[in-house]
Design a protein around this motif. Structure first.
Motif, PDB file in Angstrom:
ATOM      1  N   ASP A 133     -11.314  73.381 -28.331  1.00  0.00           N
ATOM      2  CA  ASP A 133     -11.146  74.859 -28.712  1.00  0.00           C
ATOM      3  C   ASP A 133     -12.009  75.108 -30.052  1.00  0.00           C
ATOM      4  N   HIS A 134     -12.853  74.370 -30.226  1.00  0.00           N
ATOM      5  CA  HIS A 134     -13.818  74.212 -31.486  1.00  0.00           C
ATOM      6  C   HIS A 134     -15.248  74.859 -31.215  1.00  0.00           C
ATOM      7  N   ALA A 135     -15.892  75.830 -31.663  1.00  0.00           N
ATOM      8  CA  ALA A 135     -17.251  76.448 -31.331  1.00  0.00           C
ATOM      9  C   ALA A 135     -17.839  75.450 -32.429  1.00  0.00           C
ATOM     10  N   PRO A 136     -19.509  75.222 -31.572  1.00  0.00           N
ATOM     11  CA  PRO A 136     -20.237  74.238 -32.333  1.00  0.00           C
ATOM     12  C   PRO A 136     -20.539  74.382 -34.043  1.00  0.00           C
ATOM     13  N   GLU A 137     -20.400  75.609 -34.295  1.00  0.00           N
ATOM     14  CA  GLU A 137     -20.921  76.047 -35.786  1.00  0.00           C
ATOM     15  C   GLU A 137     -19.436  75.600 -36.551  1.00  0.00           C
ATOM     16  N   ASP A 138     -18.377  75.666 -35.974  1.00  0.00           N
ATOM     17  CA  ASP A 138     -17.146  75.343 -36.866  1.00  0.00           C
ATOM     18  C   ASP A 138     -16.932  73.868 -36.819  1.00  0.00           C
ATOM     19  N   ARG A 139     -17.588  73.061 -35.904  1.00  0.00           N
ATOM     20  CA  ARG A 139     -17.385  71.735 -35.984  1.00  0.00           C
ATOM     21  C   ARG A 139     -18.468  71.151 -36.970  1.00  0.00           C
ATOM     22  N   GLU A 140     -19.485  71.613 -37.108  1.00  0.00           N
ATOM     23  CA  GLU A 140     -20.369  71.290 -38.309  1.00  0.00           C
ATOM     24  C   GLU A 140     -19.778  71.734 -39.644  1.00  0.00           C
ATOM     25  N   LEU A 141     -18.866  72.865 -39.753  1.00  0.00           N
ATOM     26  CA  LEU A 141     -18.109  73.006 -40.979  1.00  0.00           C
ATOM     27  C   LEU A 141     -17.424  71.970 -41.266  1.00  0.00           C
ATOM     28  N   LEU A 142     -16.571  71.778 -40.231  1.00  0.00           N
ATOM     29  CA  LEU A 142     -15.465  70.748 -40.334  1.00  0.00           C
ATOM     30  C   LEU A 142     -15.987  69.444 -40.982  1.00  0.00           C
ATOM     31  N   ARG A 143     -16.982  68.954 -40.358  1.00  0.00           N
ATOM     32  CA  ARG A 143     -17.634  67.924 -40.411  1.00  0.00           C
ATOM     33  C   ARG A 143     -17.987  67.626 -42.002  1.00  0.00           C
ATOM     34  N   ASP A 144     -18.642  68.880 -42.453  1.00  0.00           N
ATOM     35  CA  ASP A 144     -19.001  68.728 -43.773  1.00  0.00           C
ATOM     36  C   ASP A 144     -17.896  68.637 -44.675  1.00  0.00           C
ATOM     37  N   ILE A 145     -16.925  69.620 -44.517  1.00  0.00           N
ATOM     38  CA  ILE A 145     -15.569  69.348 -45.335  1.00  0.00           C
ATOM     39  C   ILE A 145     -14.987  67.984 -45.343  1.00  0.00           C
ATOM     40  N   ALA A 146     -15.096  67.302 -44.077  1.00  0.00           N
ATOM     41  CA  ALA A 146     -14.450  66.053 -44.257  1.00  0.00           C
ATOM     42  C   ALA A 146     -15.299  65.125 -45.042  1.00  0.00           C
ATOM     43  N   ALA A 147     -16.723  65.285 -44.957  1.00  0.00           N
ATOM     44  CA  ALA A 147     -17.574  64.270 -45.663  1.00  0.00           C
ATOM     45  C   ALA A 147     -17.224  64.479 -47.192  1.00  0.00           C
ATOM     46  N   ARG A 148     -17.212  65.873 -47.451  1.00  0.00           N
ATOM     47  CA  ARG A 148     -17.223  66.173 -48.953  1.00  0.00           C
ATOM     48  C   ARG A 148     -15.767  65.616 -49.634  1.00  0.00           C
ATOM     49  N   HIS A 149     -14.940  65.530 -48.888  1.00  0.00           N
ATOM     50  CA  HIS A 149     -13.326  65.161 -49.508  1.00  0.00           C
ATOM     51  C   HIS A 149     -13.177  63.686 -48.957  1.00  0.00           C
ATOM     52  N   ASP A 150     -13.922  63.052 -48.323  1.00  0.00           N
ATOM     53  CA  ASP A 150     -13.559  61.603 -47.923  1.00  0.00           C
ATOM     54  C   ASP A 150     -12.636  61.512 -46.978  1.00  0.00           C
ATOM     55  N   MET A 151     -12.434  62.410 -45.938  1.00  0.00           N
ATOM     56  CA  MET A 151     -11.451  62.663 -44.792  1.00  0.00           C
ATOM     57  C   MET A 151     -12.146  62.077 -43.568  1.00  0.00           C
ATOM     58  N   LEU A 152     -11.100  61.700 -42.670  1.00  0.00           N
ATOM     59  CA  LEU A 152     -11.646  61.253 -41.392  1.00  0.00           C
ATOM     60  C   LEU A 152     -12.002  62.663 -40.680  1.00  0.00           C
ATOM     61  N   ALA A 153     -13.033  62.422 -39.682  1.00  0.00           N
ATOM     62  CA  ALA A 153     -13.455  63.522 -38.878  1.00  0.00           C
ATOM     63  C   ALA A 153     -13.046  62.704 -37.407  1.00  0.00           C
ATOM     64  N   THR A 154     -12.077  63.178 -36.738  1.00  0.00           N
ATOM     65  CA  THR A 154     -11.628  62.828 -35.411  1.00  0.00           C
ATOM     66  C   THR A 154     -12.212  63.808 -34.220  1.00  0.00           C
ATOM     67  N   GLY A 155     -11.933  63.141 -32.945  1.00  0.00           N
ATOM     68  CA  GLY A 155     -12.259  64.081 -31.957  1.00  0.00           C
ATOM     69  C   GLY A 155     -11.396  63.735 -30.716  1.00  0.00           C
ATOM     70  N   SER A 156     -10.703  64.665 -30.215  1.00  0.00           N
ATOM     71  CA  SER A 156      -9.644  64.650 -29.380  1.00  0.00           C
ATOM     72  C   SER A 156      -9.435  65.339 -28.048  1.00  0.00           C
ATOM     73  N   SER A 157      -8.908  65.492 -26.990  1.00  0.00           N
ATOM     74  CA  SER A 157      -8.872  66.208 -25.816  1.00  0.00           C
ATOM     75  C   SER A 157      -7.684  67.259 -26.231  1.00  0.00           C
ATOM     76  N   ASP A 158      -6.653  66.682 -26.734  1.00  0.00           N
ATOM     77  CA  ASP A 158      -5.769  67.348 -26.838  1.00  0.00           C
ATOM     78  C   ASP A 158      -4.913  67.664 -25.494  1.00  0.00           C
ATOM     79  N   TYR A 159      -4.786  66.588 -24.606  1.00  0.00           N
ATOM     80  CA  TYR A 159      -4.699  66.526 -23.213  1.00  0.00           C
ATOM     81  C   TYR A 159      -3.277  66.956 -22.965  1.00  0.00           C
ATOM     82  N   HIS A 160      -2.819  67.744 -22.131  1.00  0.00           N
ATOM     83  CA  HIS A 160      -1.514  68.043 -21.591  1.00  0.00           C
ATOM     84  C   HIS A 160      -1.085  67.855 -20.203  1.00  0.00           C
TER      85      HIS A 160
END
Length: 293
Positions: A229-256
């Motif tokens: 459910d994440h748009a490409p531009e939001d993925r890049e934004l989140l990746r940058d936030i994670a890198a700046r704050h030493d947070m993990l950047a995970t990826g998942s299907s959210d399978y139901h």
């Protein structure tokens, strides 16, 4: 390269695969590691562990239903989800809060069912709860499946878009956990907290990126970056936030399972990120397949 999916659901919450079938589905999809992250419960951990195919790693976790400030002045808080990984399931605060949330989920769903039945919908409490296992976490998908079986809607997705949506007169708000409290509980129990699908804008209101930065200072350990459910531009934004704050950047299907069209392993986590997650966690260890598959 190892394939890893860190966000999946079983029948102990709102998925359609049993915990045992979930790990088998993961293995059939070629995953080397999978996380079971049911809503507000750890009831599926034992079955998933016992059935985990040899060689596969099982990351035990849960998805905590939370509420968070949006970061926008004058706007009320919004519903968010927090993934907790490898925490001690017996930690007193988590046991108490998960029990409270499960009870609140039952009461909420019962009210929605009663409202719908009063208007002539062919649903009732015993039918909707018939297949919920002990310790399981009830949710709108259970009511959605009952509506599908009754021929009211064609899919659970259609139910969520119509009679089960927040705009519906049958909808009942949740009493969720403050996100700061959930982070503190997960950390105190030795786990790692990761903010789930934080910019899934098509689901409704989302938090401002500044909220994620603020929560990093409160102990948030990661953000789910690669999500269906994440748009490409939001993925890049989140990746940058994670890198700046030493947070993990995970990826998942959210399978139901059959409740959603997204297949398991639709999005995956980098193996180095899983290694870092395991290094930070101290609640319980990752399980390496001891079952028969």
């Amino acid at each position: 390269m190892a394939r890893i999916d860190l966000h999946t659901h079983s029948t102990t919450s709102d998925g359609t695969d049993s915990p045992a079938d979930l790990v088998r589905t993961a293995a059939a999809a070629g995953l080397d590691a999978v996380a079971i992250t049911d809503h507000d419960t750890t009831a599926g951990w034992g079955e998933a562990q016992d059935a985990c195919p040899p060689g596969m790693r099982l990351v035990r976790g849960a998805e905590f239903s939370c509420v968070s400030p949006t970061g926008r002045e004058g706007e009320p808080p919004c519903s968010v989800h927090l993934l907790g990984y490898l925490f001690d399931p017996g930690h007193e605060a988590i046991v108490a809060e998960q029990a409270r949330r499960r009870e609140a989920r039952v009461a909420r769903l019962e009210t929605m069912i009663e409202r719908m039945a009063a208007d002539g919908y062919p649903v009732d409490v015993p039918t909707v709860f018939a297949h919920l296992p002990e310790g399981g976490s009830a949710g709108r998908p259970h009511l959605g499946r009952a509506l599908v079986s009754a021929g009211v809607v064609g899919s659970v997705g259609e139910a969520f878009a119509t009679v089960l949506s927040p705009a519906s007169p049958y909808y009942v708000r949740s009493s969720n956990t403050p996100v700061e409290t959930a982070i503190e509980m997960i950390r105190a129990a030795g786990g790692v907290a990761v903010f789930a699908h934080s910019l899934a804008r098509r689901r409704g209101r989302v938090v401002e990126p500044s909220v994620l930065s603020d929560l990093a200072a409160r102990g948030l350990g990661g953000v789910e970056v690669d999500h269906p459910d994440h748009a490409p531009e939001d993925r890049e934004l989140l990746r940058d936030i994670a890198a700046r704050h030493d947070m993990l950047a995970t990826g998942s299907s959210d399978y139901h399972g059959r409740n959603k069209t997204t297949p398991i392993a639709a999005e995956t986590t980098d193996p180095d990120v899983l290694d870092a997650l395991l290094e930070r966690a101290r609640g319980v260890e990752v399980v390496t397949g001891r079952g028969t598959g």
